[in-house]
Every structure is written in structure tokens, then in C-alpha cells.
Design a protein around this motif. Structure first.
Motif, mmCIF file in Angstrom:
data_model
loop_
_atom_site.group_PDB
_atom_site.id
_atom_site.type_symbol
_atom_site.label_atom_id
_atom_site.label_comp_id
_atom_site.label_asym_id
_atom_site.label_seq_id
_atom_site.Cartn_x
_atom_site.Cartn_y
_atom_site.Cartn_z
ATOM 1 N N SER A 1 -14.091 15.924 -2.629
ATOM 2 C CA SER A 1 -15.753 16.416 -2.756
ATOM 3 C C SER A 1 -16.141 15.461 -3.282
ATOM 4 C CB SER A 1 -15.934 17.076 -3.698
ATOM 5 O OG SER A 1 -15.522 16.904 -5.264
ATOM 6 N N GLY A 2 -15.750 14.180 -2.844
ATOM 7 C CA GLY A 2 -16.012 12.257 -2.999
ATOM 8 C C GLY A 2 -16.333 11.680 -3.763
ATOM 9 N N ASP A 3 -15.710 12.589 -5.133
ATOM 10 C CA ASP A 3 -15.769 11.730 -6.728
ATOM 11 C C ASP A 3 -14.311 11.204 -6.663
ATOM 12 O OD1 ASP A 3 -15.572 11.872 -9.248
ATOM 13 O OD2 ASP A 3 -15.648 13.467 -10.274
ATOM 14 N N SER A 4 -14.649 9.988 -6.111
ATOM 15 C CA SER A 4 -12.781 9.210 -6.813
ATOM 16 C C SER A 4 -12.521 8.929 -8.021
ATOM 17 C CB SER A 4 -12.836 8.035 -5.096
ATOM 18 O OG SER A 4 -13.699 6.971 -6.219
ATOM 19 N N ILE B 1 0.919 7.570 -6.457
ATOM 20 C CA ILE B 1 0.746 7.171 -4.617
ATOM 21 C C ILE B 1 -0.905 7.436 -4.289
ATOM 22 C CG2 ILE B 1 1.391 9.875 -3.491
ATOM 23 C CD1 ILE B 1 2.074 5.617 -2.539
ATOM 24 N N MET B 2 -1.046 9.080 -4.847
ATOM 25 C CA MET B 2 -2.539 9.499 -4.744
ATOM 26 C C MET B 2 -3.541 8.621 -5.965
ATOM 27 S SD MET B 2 -1.956 11.054 -2.326
ATOM 28 C CE MET B 2 -4.231 11.671 -2.517
ATOM 29 N N THR B 3 -3.209 7.620 -6.776
ATOM 30 C CA THR B 3 -3.782 6.997 -7.398
ATOM 31 C C THR B 3 -4.178 5.838 -6.694
ATOM 32 O OG1 THR B 3 -3.454 8.012 -9.056
ATOM 33 C CG2 THR B 3 -3.979 5.519 -9.648
ATOM 34 N N ALA B 4 -3.179 5.079 -5.698
ATOM 35 C CA ALA B 4 -3.055 3.910 -5.549
ATOM 36 C C ALA B 4 -4.229 4.119 -3.917
ATOM 37 C CB ALA B 4 -2.007 3.104 -5.202
ATOM 38 N N PHE C 1 -8.149 2.672 -2.930
ATOM 39 C CA PHE C 1 -7.918 2.255 -1.966
ATOM 40 C C PHE C 1 -8.993 2.331 -0.914
ATOM 41 C CE2 PHE C 1 -7.002 1.736 3.017
ATOM 42 C CZ PHE C 1 -6.590 0.296 2.743
ATOM 43 N N GLN C 2 -9.056 3.907 -1.073
ATOM 44 C CA GLN C 2 -10.402 4.849 -0.422
ATOM 45 C C GLN C 2 -11.228 4.034 -1.094
ATOM 46 O OE1 GLN C 2 -8.965 5.320 2.860
ATOM 47 N NE2 GLN C 2 -10.015 7.127 3.083
ATOM 48 N N ALA C 3 -11.634 4.110 -1.694
ATOM 49 C CA ALA C 3 -12.946 3.700 -2.942
ATOM 50 C C ALA C 3 -13.161 2.152 -3.171
ATOM 51 C CB ALA C 3 -13.441 3.971 -4.356
ATOM 52 N N GLN C 4 -12.348 1.251 -2.321
ATOM 53 C CA GLN C 4 -13.097 -0.145 -1.867
ATOM 54 C C GLN C 4 -12.376 -0.631 -3.560
ATOM 55 O OE1 GLN C 4 -15.771 -1.711 -0.312
ATOM 56 N NE2 GLN C 4 -14.995 -0.082 1.869
ATOM 57 N N LYS C 5 -11.744 -0.175 -4.329
ATOM 58 C CA LYS C 5 -11.063 -0.326 -5.310
ATOM 59 C C LYS C 5 -10.460 -1.240 -6.077
ATOM 60 C CE LYS C 5 -13.894 2.223 -8.169
ATOM 61 N NZ LYS C 5 -14.025 3.443 -9.582
ATOM 62 N N TRP C 6 -9.414 -2.937 -4.716
ATOM 63 C CA TRP C 6 -8.092 -3.422 -4.100
ATOM 64 C C TRP C 6 -8.351 -3.806 -5.767
ATOM 65 C CZ3 TRP C 6 -9.587 -1.775 0.281
ATOM 66 C CH2 TRP C 6 -10.751 -2.137 1.494
ATOM 67 N N ASP C 7 -8.163 -4.336 -6.380
ATOM 68 C CA ASP C 7 -7.583 -4.902 -7.876
ATOM 69 C C ASP C 7 -6.287 -3.336 -8.417
ATOM 70 O OD1 ASP C 7 -7.551 -6.983 -7.001
ATOM 71 O OD2 ASP C 7 -9.364 -7.549 -8.504
ATOM 72 N N ILE D 1 -0.643 0.427 1.651
ATOM 73 C CA ILE D 1 -1.906 -0.257 0.462
ATOM 74 C C ILE D 1 -1.574 -1.133 -0.281
ATOM 75 C CG2 ILE D 1 -2.561 0.841 -1.238
ATOM 76 C CD1 ILE D 1 -1.096 3.865 -0.553
ATOM 77 N N LEU D 2 -0.722 -1.975 0.089
ATOM 78 C CA LEU D 2 -0.992 -2.938 -1.236
ATOM 79 C C LEU D 2 -1.177 -4.312 0.213
ATOM 80 C CD1 LEU D 2 0.599 -4.653 -3.849
ATOM 81 C CD2 LEU D 2 2.407 -4.959 -2.952
ATOM 82 N N ALA D 3 -0.560 -4.514 1.232
ATOM 83 C CA ALA D 3 -0.745 -5.240 1.528
ATOM 84 C C ALA D 3 -2.016 -5.495 2.493
ATOM 85 C CB ALA D 3 0.515 -5.083 3.148
#
Length: 277
Positions: free
Chosen positions: A43-46, A71-74, A78-84, A109-111
Motif C-alpha cells: 500500500s506504500g506505507d514503508s 530481510i524484508m526490513t532491509a 532500500f526501496q524507501a531510499q533509507k540507505w543507512d 542490498i548492502l552493496a
């Protein structure tokens, strides 16, 4: 003072059951939390999705869903561009589940979280170096994973960025007539980043710097190696003209580090488009 203590004691909610009513929150099953997380993600609620996935680890850390939730948290971060946040979650997954079938994906995902933070070549390249390091780890640990081809392509771009940083510094030193400093930077390009678009100019600039230093043997070698590997390059024409102005011609010294750096060199990977200049 003692009277005050008595007053505070009388306010203790545990001494007054009629006031303190502990609220018991029913435990949500791990599979339900996981499915709620997936639903929120779709639904887009990351943010809500991450919260559900993280709750699995708190309520059922030893369940199979805890591994999936991590793994889904990572992935969600990532999809939300919350890189750290993606980096933290993927590192944790790899540390806890090194033999998991999803470990290669977590490493990817890390790389990519580092790769997506690569700045332009005028800025500090710490994230670029970390991207290269984590991508190389993926190739070493999971050489048959589906991410290998993409990682190899992105490694070329990351190396190109590091080479661009060295070239910027080398040109600066050359302009300031700090020829030794310039040589060190251009040397790094031809020995560490040969498969980048900067190697031709680096060889020409080495010719220029060594001519200024009066080390004609290395200047001739740099031009000769440039001409041998890139005979149609405009940089070779410049290097050749520069030598001629000093009454010299390209001549390769096989014992020079420049010559040794190009033993077995192939040009198939040259021409990578850089990142941000």
C-alpha cells in the motif's frame, strides 16, 4: 520531610489497585505481523511495513518469520531510499544468517545501498570505496549468484569514480607545479583503475609531469605505452608532440612500473560512463 515521604508513598499505584490497572497487550502471531508488513508495503506505507517486520524480532525472535522479517526490513528501507537503515538491517541479516539462501540478496542490498550514495567526483569518495568493497565481497562469497553481472557492471562505474577523483587531484597538482604530487595521483590511475575512461589521459599527464621533472625515461615510456594501447587516442597525439618538442620520441622501458602495469592489459572494458562527472 518525613511527611513528604509518606505522601509520595501513598501515590504509589501498586499500593492502590483500584487506580493501577495493568494493560495486557495480546501477542500478535509472527505470521500475522509478517503479512501485515507485506500489506503495508504494497500500500506504500514503508514506515508501517518496517515497524511490523521489526516487531517480529521482538515478539518471536527465533521463529522462521524473524529471518524473513529482517530481510524484508532491509528491502523495505532500500526501496524507501533509507540507505543507512538498509545497510544496518542487511549487515545484521548477513551476520546472523551467513548460510541462508537470502544471504547473497542481503549482501546485494548492502552493496547497492552504498553504491546509491556515491557522490560526484569532487567530493569525498568513502561511500564509493565501501561500495566497491561490499560488491567484491559479494563476488567472493557468492560467485554464482544472480547478482554477479549487475555487480560487475557497477564496480566499473565505482572504479571510474575513484579514478576521476585521482585525476582531479593530479590536475590540481600539475597546475600548481607540484609534479611529484601529480605523478603519484596519475600513477594510482594507471595501476589501480586501468579499466576506466581516465587511463589515457593519465598516461599523457604522466608524460607531461615526468618531462617537467626531467625524468625523460619515464616520460618516453608513458607515451610509448599510451601509443601502443591507444594508438588513435588524441591524448597520444598530445604526448607525442610534447616529447618531440624536447627532441624525444616514445620509447618503452620494460623495467618501468608503467610498462609492467600494462602487461596483459586489454581494452575491452574501457569507455564506462562515469557517475556525476
Amino acid at each position: 520531610m518525613l511527611g513528604g515521604c509518606d505522601t509520595l508513598s501513598s501515590l504509589n499505584p501498586f499500593d492502590r489497585p483500584e487506580v493501577y490497572k495493568p494493560e495486557i497487550t495480546p501477542e500478535v502471531p509472527a505470521d500475522k505481523l509478517y503479512n501485515e508488513g507485506l500489506a503495508r508495503l504494497q500500500s506504500g506505507d514503508s514506515e508501517g511495513a518496517v515497524k511490523r517486520f521489526e516487531d517480529i524480532d521482538k515478539s518471536a525472535p527465533f521463529s522462521p518469520y524473524a529471518k524473513r522479517g529482517l530481510i524484508m526490513t532491509a528491502y523495505t528501507n532500500f526501496q524507501a531510499q533509507k540507505w543507512d537503515e538498509a545497510i544496518t538491517a542487511s549487515k545484521r541479516f548477513i551476520a546472523q544468517n551467513p548460510a541462508s539462501p537470502d544471504a547473497a540478496y542481503a549482501q546485494y542490498i548492502l552493496a547497492m545501498s552504498y553504491f546509491n550514495q556515491i557522490p560526484d567526483s569532487t567530493r569525498d569518495q568513502e561511500r564509493t570505496a565501501l561500495a566497491l568493497q561490499t560488491m567484491q565481497e559479494l563476488l567472493d562469497k557468492y560467485p554464482r549468484s544472480e547478482y554477479v553481472l549487475d555487480v560487475k557492471e557497477k564496480m566499473l562505474k565505482a572504479r571510474d569514480q575513484l579514478a576521476a577523483k585521482e585525476m582531479n587531484a593530479g590536475r590540481f597538482y600539475l597546475e600548481k607545479r607540484n609534479y611529484t604530487g601529480a605523478v603519484n595521483r596519475f600513477r594510482a590511475v594507471i595501476t589501480q583503475y586501468q579499466t576506466t575512461r581516465h587511463v589515457e589521459e593519465a598516461l599523457m599527464r604522466l608524460t607531461e609531469a615526468y618531462m617537467a621533472l626531467g625524468i625523460t625515461n619515464e616520460a618516453q615510456t608513458a607515451a610509448a605505452v599510451l601509443g601502443h594501447n591507444f594508438p588513435d587516442s588524441p591524448w597520444y597525439k598530445d604526448a607525442y608532440s610534447l616529447l618531440q618538442s624536447g627532441g624525444l620520441e616514445p620509447r618503452e622501458d620494460r623495467y618501468s612500473y608503467i610498462s609492467k602495469a600494462f602487461n596483459g592489459f586489454t581494452r575491452t572494458l574501457i569507455g564506462v560512463v562515469g557517475i556525476g562527472g
